[in-house]
Design a protein around this motif. Structure first.
Motif, PDB file in Angstrom:
ATOM      1  N   GLU A   1      68.116   1.856  67.961  1.00 20.21           N
ATOM      2  CA  GLU A   1      66.799   1.454  67.476  1.00 20.21           C
ATOM      3  C   GLU A   1      65.724   2.204  68.245  1.00 20.21           C
ATOM      4  O   GLU A   1      65.748   2.250  69.471  1.00 20.21           O
ATOM      5  N   PRO A   2      64.784   2.785  67.502  1.00 22.38           N
ATOM      6  CA  PRO A   2      63.706   3.498  68.191  1.00 22.38           C
ATOM      7  C   PRO A   2      62.803   2.507  68.919  1.00 22.38           C
ATOM      8  O   PRO A   2      62.752   1.323  68.584  1.00 22.38           O
ATOM      9  N   ASP A   3      62.097   3.020  69.902  1.00 25.35           N
ATOM     10  CA  ASP A   3      61.145   2.195  70.650  1.00 25.35           C
ATOM     11  C   ASP A   3      59.856   2.139  69.836  1.00 25.35           C
ATOM     12  O   ASP A   3      58.946   2.941  70.010  1.00 25.35           O
ATOM     13  N   PHE A   4      59.833   1.205  68.894  1.00 30.04           N
ATOM     14  CA  PHE A   4      58.726   1.105  67.950  1.00 30.04           C
ATOM     15  C   PHE A   4      58.173  -0.310  67.982  1.00 30.04           C
ATOM     16  O   PHE A   4      58.916  -1.279  67.913  1.00 30.04           O
TER      17      PHE A   4
END
Length: 133
Positions: free
Chosen positions: A112-115
């Motif tokens: 999971e991207p750091d979004f």
């Protein structure tokens, strides 16, 4: 060359077919994530998930569930992953569903991207999607 899945459905290419009905065919993936990785493929050629008709889509998910139950019984995995990809993220240009057993430390992962999303963005997206539905 024609679509490889269409070739398999037409029996022009070899496959390890484990299930078939009027709407779908389920085959073992020859490049599996784990042993027991199955692809559920509509017999009618659709490129994207959003194109699939309701009867076919119902069959895809029903067969995926049936396969998941059998995988759980036979292979006793730690879990099951059911997924599909669209657009540039799919590996074959014919809609299909992946069903495969998961085992702790099997090396497959979801990164999971750091979004982060703020409340204002959530509300805007919520309103947009709700209105479109």
């Amino acid at each position: 060359m024609e679509c490889i899945f269409c070739e398999i459905i037409a029996k022009k290419e070899k496959s390890y077919t484990i299930y078939e009905n009027n709407y779908v065919i389920a085959i073992l993936d020859i490049d599996p994530i784990n042993k027991g990785h199955v692809l559920v493929i509509p017999k009618k050629h659709y490129e994207e998930f959003t194109e699939v008709d309701q009867d076919t889509l119902s069959n895809v998910i029903f067969v995926a569930q049936k396969i998941a139950r059998v995988i759980e019984e036979i292979l006793q995995p730690d879990g099951i992953t059911v997924m599909q990809n669209n657009g540039v993220f799919k590996d074959v240009n014919h809609y299909h569903m992946h069903v495969f057993p998961r085992f702790e430390n099997d090396g497959f992962g979801w990164v999971e991207p750091d979004f982060e999303v703020n409340e204002e963005d959530l509300i805007a997206i919520f309103v947009w999607l709700k209105k479109a539905m």
